[in-house]
Design an enzyme around this catalytic site. Structure first.
Site, mmCIF file in Angstrom:
data_model
loop_
_atom_site.group_PDB
_atom_site.id
_atom_site.type_symbol
_atom_site.label_atom_id
_atom_site.label_comp_id
_atom_site.label_asym_id
_atom_site.label_seq_id
_atom_site.Cartn_x
_atom_site.Cartn_y
_atom_site.Cartn_z
ATOM 1 N N ARG A 1 12.821 6.725 -44.149
ATOM 2 C CA ARG A 1 12.049 7.964 -44.135
ATOM 3 C C ARG A 1 12.446 8.783 -45.355
ATOM 4 O O ARG A 1 13.524 9.368 -45.403
ATOM 5 C CB ARG A 1 12.332 8.739 -42.837
ATOM 6 C CG ARG A 1 11.861 10.172 -42.865
ATOM 7 C CD ARG A 1 12.007 10.852 -41.517
ATOM 8 N NE ARG A 1 13.352 10.830 -40.958
ATOM 9 C CZ ARG A 1 14.343 11.650 -41.308
ATOM 10 N NH1 ARG A 1 14.166 12.537 -42.272
ATOM 11 N NH2 ARG A 1 15.518 11.578 -40.715
ATOM 12 N N HIS B 1 13.004 14.934 -41.519
ATOM 13 C CA HIS B 1 12.508 14.559 -40.187
ATOM 14 C C HIS B 1 11.171 15.236 -39.900
ATOM 15 O O HIS B 1 10.216 14.595 -39.447
ATOM 16 C CB HIS B 1 13.547 14.953 -39.137
ATOM 17 C CG HIS B 1 13.127 14.721 -37.730
ATOM 18 N ND1 HIS B 1 12.936 13.467 -37.196
ATOM 19 C CD2 HIS B 1 12.831 15.596 -36.726
ATOM 20 C CE1 HIS B 1 12.550 13.572 -35.933
ATOM 21 N NE2 HIS B 1 12.483 14.849 -35.630
ATOM 22 N N TYR C 1 22.556 16.005 -44.163
ATOM 23 C CA TYR C 1 23.139 14.785 -43.609
ATOM 24 C C TYR C 1 22.925 13.544 -44.475
ATOM 25 O O TYR C 1 23.377 12.462 -44.111
ATOM 26 C CB TYR C 1 22.601 14.528 -42.194
ATOM 27 C CG TYR C 1 21.092 14.497 -42.070
ATOM 28 C CD1 TYR C 1 20.381 13.327 -42.318
ATOM 29 C CD2 TYR C 1 20.385 15.628 -41.690
ATOM 30 C CE1 TYR C 1 18.995 13.282 -42.203
ATOM 31 C CE2 TYR C 1 18.997 15.605 -41.558
ATOM 32 C CZ TYR C 1 18.311 14.428 -41.814
ATOM 33 O OH TYR C 1 16.943 14.394 -41.696
#
Length: 365
Positions: A262, A266, A275
């Site tokens: 990805r 998100h 992260y």
């Protein structure tokens, strides 16, 4: 047949199946999977280009306040399109909230696809007419529904297959394991397609599972499994076509894990820099599945500049139409809250609907 032979027939390949290297050059084809027809690859390229443009436009609409939220699938384009191309029109698709590009590739109206994310309706399209279940936000609950649908189709005498999309985070949910077990026992014609994009929001795969690959989770349930390079459309389409054929011909369920990434956060509400580092993202962007397929098709003489331009024209036409239609304020009726709750409304629902209608009339007066 010995137990060792049975287990052998369920195990995925030790490394992900691949037809095309990251630089777009062909590699030695895997003997177990035939290459898809060239026409399917060209159609896959076109749908990937159109899907990517839809994805970018939807992201822009979120920034403009036209969508409440949008979960991009940029980087997972090959998975989104191959999953659809492997199915017939009468097969069913059970998508997650991140699979909007797959729905557009399936031929659904882009505005109807975004209805959920705009907050108008839980589902903007007709699941029965399109044979696409409502996009599922709770993780993995759609896998149980997919098995139920597969059983229903078989009992009706249809030879349709059901494909359930799921993310790597969903494989940590109990529903996923219950669905695998249920499907295996019943030998249901369902394909579980895991798009392993390496993160469950911010949780990396290493903190979700200690399995050598998520595809190995099928073995414990007696489900045939495979892992594939999820950024190689040729490989994903080949493996999924084989999985669908296996399920359609009575072989039972099939689990496919696609290794992908990805590229965007998100959702638009996520700060992915907290992260993962930029170098990681840049490495995956260098292996963009669309550029990879384009190089491969050009190298084989199947695609030229005119073909590339035609795909991008189609993409821009879709984006322009989507912008125009999404910029118009939707017509909403608060009383629709009570539609489709039950086939026959309960007395309580009728009472609540009448109360709301009275309040609305008073407000208008």
């Amino acid at each position: 047949m010995s137990l060792a032979q049975v287990v052998d027939g369920l195990l995925p390949a030790p490394v992900p199946v691949r037809f095309v290297a990251e630089d777009g050059t062909p590699v030695d084809p895997p003997p177990a999977y035939p290459a898809p027809p060239d026409g399917h690859l060209l159609e896959g390229y076109r749908r990937m280009v159109v899907g990517r443009r839809f994805d970018r436009q939807a992201t822009a609409l979120t920034k403009q306040g036209r969508l409440a939220v949008y979960p991009s699938s940029r980087g997972q384009d090959a998975c989104q399109v191959a999953g659809v191309l492997a199915l017939r029109e009468d097969d069913w698709l059970f998508p997650t909230y991140r699979d909007c590009v797959a729905l557009v590739a399936r031929g659904l109206d882009p505005v109807e696809v975004l209805t959920l994310l705009r907050g108008d309706w839980h589902c903007g399209y007709d699941p029965v007419a399109t044979r696409v279940a409502p996009q599922c936000t709770p993780l993995a609950t759609q896998t149980i529904h997919a098995v139920g649908m597969a059983e229903a189709l078989r009992r009706k005498g249809e030879d349709a297959v059901v494909m359930a999309f799921i993310g790597d985070g969903g494989t940590s949910e109990g529903d996923f394991h219950e669905a695998l077990n249920y499907a295996a026992v019943l030998r249901s014609p369902v394909v579980f397609f895991v798009q392993n994009n390496k993160y469950a929001i911010s949780v990396p795969l290493a903190r979700q599972s200690a399995a050598p690959a998520l595809a190995y989770k099928g073995v414990g349930y007696g489900v045939r499994s495979e892992q594939v390079d999820g950024n190689d459309l040729v490989a994903v389409l080949s493996v999924l076509t084989a999985a669908v054929r296996h399920a359609r011909e009575g072989g039972g369920p099939f689990l496919v894990e696609a290794h992908t990434y990805r590229m965007d956060p998100h959702t638009n509400a996520d700060d992915a820099a907290r992260y993962r580092d930029s170098e990681e993202v840049e490495r995956w962007e260098a292996a963009d599945p669309i550029a990879r397929l384009e190089t491969y098709l050009r190298g084989r003489g199947l695609l030229d500049a005119d073909g590339v331009a035609a795909a991008h024209r189609a993409a821009e036409e879709l984006a322009a139409g989507l912008r125009d239609r999404m910029n118009a304020d939707p017509r909403t009726d608060p009383l629709e809250l009570f539609d489709h709750v039950f086939a026959e409304p309960t007395p309580q629902l009728r009472e609540q609907r009448a109360l709301l209608a009275s309040e609305l009339n008073a407000a208008e007066g």
